[in-house]
Design a protein around this motif. Structure first.
Motif, PDB file in Angstrom:
ATOM      1  N   LEU A 166       0.812  -1.212   0.000  1.00  0.00           N
ATOM      2  CA  LEU A 166       0.000   0.000   0.000  1.00  0.00           C
ATOM      3  C   LEU A 166       0.852   1.272   0.000  1.00  0.00           C
ATOM      4  N   ALA A 167       2.152   1.124   0.192  1.00  0.00           N
ATOM      5  CA  ALA A 167       3.060   2.273   0.151  1.00  0.00           C
ATOM      6  C   ALA A 167       3.870   2.312  -1.140  1.00  0.00           C
ATOM      7  N   ALA A 168       3.512   1.487  -2.108  1.00  0.00           N
ATOM      8  CA  ALA A 168       4.297   1.400  -3.343  1.00  0.00           C
ATOM      9  C   ALA A 168       4.264   2.701  -4.126  1.00  0.00           C
ATOM     10  N   ALA A 169       3.143   3.434  -4.051  1.00  0.00           N
ATOM     11  CA  ALA A 169       3.031   4.681  -4.825  1.00  0.00           C
ATOM     12  C   ALA A 169       2.041   5.636  -4.172  1.00  0.00           C
ATOM     13  N   GLY A 170       2.069   5.731  -2.874  1.00  0.00           N
ATOM     14  CA  GLY A 170       1.069   6.531  -2.174  1.00  0.00           C
ATOM     15  C   GLY A 170      -0.128   5.676  -1.833  1.00  0.00           C
ATOM     16  N   ARG A 171      -0.709   5.907  -0.692  1.00  0.00           N
ATOM     17  CA  ARG A 171      -1.792   5.050  -0.215  1.00  0.00           C
ATOM     18  C   ARG A 171      -2.983   5.109  -1.166  1.00  0.00           C
ATOM     19  N   PRO A 172      -3.495   3.956  -1.621  1.00  0.00           N
ATOM     20  CA  PRO A 172      -4.624   3.957  -2.554  1.00  0.00           C
ATOM     21  C   PRO A 172      -5.885   4.545  -1.926  1.00  0.00           C
ATOM     22  N   VAL A 173      -6.646   5.255  -2.760  1.00  0.00           N
ATOM     23  CA  VAL A 173      -7.942   5.773  -2.319  1.00  0.00           C
ATOM     24  C   VAL A 173      -9.039   4.734  -2.525  1.00  0.00           C
ATOM     25  N   ALA A 174      -8.756   3.697  -3.319  1.00  0.00           N
ATOM     26  CA  ALA A 174      -9.711   2.610  -3.535  1.00  0.00           C
ATOM     27  C   ALA A 174      -8.972   1.436  -4.149  1.00  0.00           C
ATOM     28  N   SER A 175      -9.493   0.248  -3.913  1.00  0.00           N
ATOM     29  CA  SER A 175      -8.925  -0.974  -4.475  1.00  0.00           C
ATOM     30  C   SER A 175     -10.047  -1.785  -5.119  1.00  0.00           C
ATOM     31  N   TYR A 176      -9.697  -2.512  -6.178  1.00  0.00           N
ATOM     32  CA  TYR A 176     -10.679  -3.311  -6.896  1.00  0.00           C
ATOM     33  C   TYR A 176     -10.092  -4.678  -7.225  1.00  0.00           C
ATOM     34  N   GLY A 177     -10.937  -5.696  -7.158  1.00  0.00           N
ATOM     35  CA  GLY A 177     -10.539  -7.041  -7.535  1.00  0.00           C
ATOM     36  C   GLY A 177     -11.724  -7.765  -8.146  1.00  0.00           C
ATOM     37  N   ILE A 178     -11.443  -8.888  -8.794  1.00  0.00           N
ATOM     38  CA  ILE A 178     -12.504  -9.691  -9.395  1.00  0.00           C
ATOM     39  C   ILE A 178     -12.387 -11.132  -8.919  1.00  0.00           C
ATOM     40  N   HIS A 179     -13.490 -11.848  -9.054  1.00  0.00           N
ATOM     41  CA  HIS A 179     -13.469 -13.294  -8.844  1.00  0.00           C
ATOM     42  C   HIS A 179     -14.415 -13.949  -9.833  1.00  0.00           C
ATOM     43  N   VAL A 180     -13.886 -14.896 -10.598  1.00  0.00           N
ATOM     44  CA  VAL A 180     -14.724 -15.633 -11.545  1.00  0.00           C
ATOM     45  C   VAL A 180     -15.381 -16.807 -10.831  1.00  0.00           C
ATOM     46  N   PHE A 181     -16.557 -17.186 -11.339  1.00  0.00           N
ATOM     47  CA  PHE A 181     -17.279 -18.335 -10.801  1.00  0.00           C
ATOM     48  C   PHE A 181     -17.760 -19.214 -11.948  1.00  0.00           C
ATOM     49  N   SER A 182     -17.479 -20.498 -11.809  1.00  0.00           N
ATOM     50  CA  SER A 182     -17.818 -21.442 -12.877  1.00  0.00           C
ATOM     51  C   SER A 182     -19.295 -21.793 -12.910  1.00  0.00           C
ATOM     52  N   HIS A 183     -20.045 -21.402 -11.885  1.00  0.00           N
ATOM     53  CA  HIS A 183     -21.477 -21.721 -11.869  1.00  0.00           C
ATOM     54  C   HIS A 183     -22.343 -20.539 -12.284  1.00  0.00           C
ATOM     55  N   LEU A 184     -21.738 -19.368 -12.529  1.00  0.00           N
ATOM     56  CA  LEU A 184     -22.494 -18.190 -12.937  1.00  0.00           C
ATOM     57  C   LEU A 184     -22.456 -18.021 -14.451  1.00  0.00           C
ATOM     58  N   ASP A 185     -23.513 -17.441 -15.013  1.00  0.00           N
ATOM     59  CA  ASP A 185     -23.603 -17.241 -16.459  1.00  0.00           C
ATOM     60  C   ASP A 185     -22.406 -16.439 -16.964  1.00  0.00           C
ATOM     61  N   SER A 186     -21.839 -16.900 -18.050  1.00  0.00           N
ATOM     62  CA  SER A 186     -20.624 -16.291 -18.571  1.00  0.00           C
ATOM     63  C   SER A 186     -20.855 -14.845 -19.002  1.00  0.00           C
ATOM     64  N   GLY A 187     -19.931 -13.971 -18.589  1.00  0.00           N
ATOM     65  CA  GLY A 187     -19.962 -12.585 -19.016  1.00  0.00           C
ATOM     66  C   GLY A 187     -20.823 -11.667 -18.191  1.00  0.00           C
ATOM     67  N   VAL A 188     -21.444 -12.174 -17.122  1.00  0.00           N
ATOM     68  CA  VAL A 188     -22.269 -11.349 -16.253  1.00  0.00           C
ATOM     69  C   VAL A 188     -21.429 -10.868 -15.074  1.00  0.00           C
ATOM     70  N   PHE A 189     -21.546  -9.572 -14.725  1.00  0.00           N
ATOM     71  CA  PHE A 189     -20.808  -8.981 -13.622  1.00  0.00           C
ATOM     72  C   PHE A 189     -21.778  -8.710 -12.469  1.00  0.00           C
ATOM     73  N   SER A 190     -21.333  -8.999 -11.245  1.00  0.00           N
ATOM     74  CA  SER A 190     -22.197  -8.802 -10.073  1.00  0.00           C
ATOM     75  C   SER A 190     -21.431  -8.092  -8.969  1.00  0.00           C
ATOM     76  N   CYS A 191     -22.162  -7.258  -8.240  1.00  0.00           N
ATOM     77  CA  CYS A 191     -21.603  -6.575  -7.077  1.00  0.00           C
ATOM     78  C   CYS A 191     -22.776  -6.211  -6.175  1.00  0.00           C
ATOM     79  N   ARG A 192     -22.482  -5.815  -4.950  1.00  0.00           N
ATOM     80  CA  ARG A 192     -23.493  -5.327  -4.029  1.00  0.00           C
ATOM     81  C   ARG A 192     -22.812  -4.458  -2.983  1.00  0.00           C
TER      82      ARG A 192
END
Length: 407
Positions: A166-192
């Protein structure tokens, strides 16, 4: 972290020209990269083959790259046209100790498997870095890419935090990641908004009996019998102690005991995971599970030792960042490609440590195949559709640019 190379942020003739007209030409063949990674899965914190493959893919990009000291991590820093905030994008690198049975031409043969889709996460993040590198004169601020080993129960995120990601280039104001699932319809994105994934607490219960001859069980105290009954008792107790509004899961994933049919062993071991929506609830369930196991064992004159393993907090997405995910996905691909997650998944993620520090969002990506009988993540037969890879890369790049634009 160990510094490898520093490249100045040279200007791209295409950057700043609006949406990328041919993203595939910029991001390259991400499917080929994913399948290359799928053939060489490694487990734990030390992943030299995977690290080398990713470094090879990042070569030539205007990145400041460093590697971990105590693990095979990679941190890549991309600087935009001017000063601004920092945003972090993360992908996990490790596979699982699962012998692959999926009928794919690029299956692993080394006894490990990317059964959780981390190979797709890696390819998508590489693609996002290529896209952002091409557009770096279009944004102010910095993007940090966090390539993390040891997500599958080895505390890799915590190790990278301890080494200063987190100190590599100034503390991030936000972070994002993804996780794929083999049981979910392909190409659909979900968040909450709020909890996306549960808290997990791993336990090892050792039932200490007294070994002896299988023909004379009265002269011994059989830990296998007590441990077997404890498995059933724990599952029953959890069922009776939870409700749909407060979901709890306890699963015994390993039962280790004995070496011969005619020998009663001294010990039997159960390894189980407890999952709940909050860390506090997971701790309460731990107390109940241990109490039930010890009560069952005591009836047979057997004691139970407890070894507490990894305890991860829940993975949370900020309300504003969850809304950002919806806007970005809708703008890129249309409203039908986004679905709000109805309830938290009881799967756990050590990216939760990062989100607790910086805020941000975690995004589920459907990668299920066309067949109706889809195997779940962690199955030796799990298959992941790599068709959504470019879209996942475009989404990650767009999330980073969107947040940087907010200043």
């Amino acid at each position: 972290m160990n510094s490898l190379s520093v490249g100045p942020p040279a200007r791209s003739p295409h950057a700043g020209a609006g949406p990328i007209p041919r993203p595939q030409a910029v991001a390259g063949d991400l499917v080929a990269l994913r399948r290359r990674l799928h053939r060489i899965p490694e487990v734990g914190l030390h992943l030299p083959l995977t690290q080398a493959a990713i470094l090879d893919e990042l070569a030539g990009l205007p990145l400041e790259i460093s590697t971990g000291k105590g693990l095979s991590s990679i941190t890549a820093v991309l600087r935009g046209a001017g000063a601004g905030p920092t945003v972090l994008l993360r992908a996990d690198m490790d596979g699982l100790p699962v012998a692959e049975l999926a009928p794919v031409a690029f299956a692993s043969t080394n006894g490990a498997m990317h059964a959780c889709g981390h190979d797709l996460h890696l390819a998508a993040l590489v693609g996002a870095l290529r896209i952002l590198s091409d557009r770096r004169s279009a944004f102010d601020g910095t993007v940090v890419a966090m390539f993390q080993p040891g997500e599958e129960g080895h505390d890799g995120a915590r190790a990278m935090l301890d080494e200063g990601v987190l100190a590599a280039a100034g503390r991030p104001v936000a972070s994002y990641g993804i996780h794929v699932f083999s049981h979910l319809d392909s190409g659909v994105f979900s968040c909450r908004a709020g909890v996306m994934m549960g808290s997990i607490l791993n336990l090892e219960l050792r039932f200490r009996g007294r070994g002896g001859h299988a023909a004379r069980p009265a002269d011994a105290r059989n830990p296998i019998l007590a441990a077997s009954l404890a498995v059933q008792a724990v599952q029953g107790w959890v069922t009776q102690s939870s409700s749909p509004s407060d979901p709890v899961v306890a699963t015994v994933g390993a039962f280790l005991a004995g070496d011969a049919p005619n020998v009663i062993p001294d010990d039997a071991i159960l390894r189980l995971s407890i999952r709940a929506v909050t860390s506090e609830r997971a701790g309460q369930v731990e107390e109940g599970v241990v109490g039930v196991a010890r009560s069952v064992a005591a009836g047979y004159g057997i004691e139970v030792d407890v070894d507490r393993g990894v305890h991860l907090p829940p993975t949370r997405s900020d309300a504003a960042e969850s809304e950002r995910v919806r806007r970005v996905v809708t703008a890129l691909f249309g409203a039908d490609r986004f679905r709000e997650l109805a309830r938290p998944e009881m799967i756990a993620e050590d990216f939760s440590y990062v989100l607790d520090e910086t805020g941000g969002a975690f995004v589920f990506v459907g990668a299920g195949g066309a067949t109706p009988d889809r195997e779940s993540n962690h199955s030796p037969r799990a298959e992941f559709d790599d068709g959504p890879l470019l879209d996942a890369a475009r989404m990650l790049a767009a999330l980073a640019e969107s947040r940087l634009a907010d200043g």
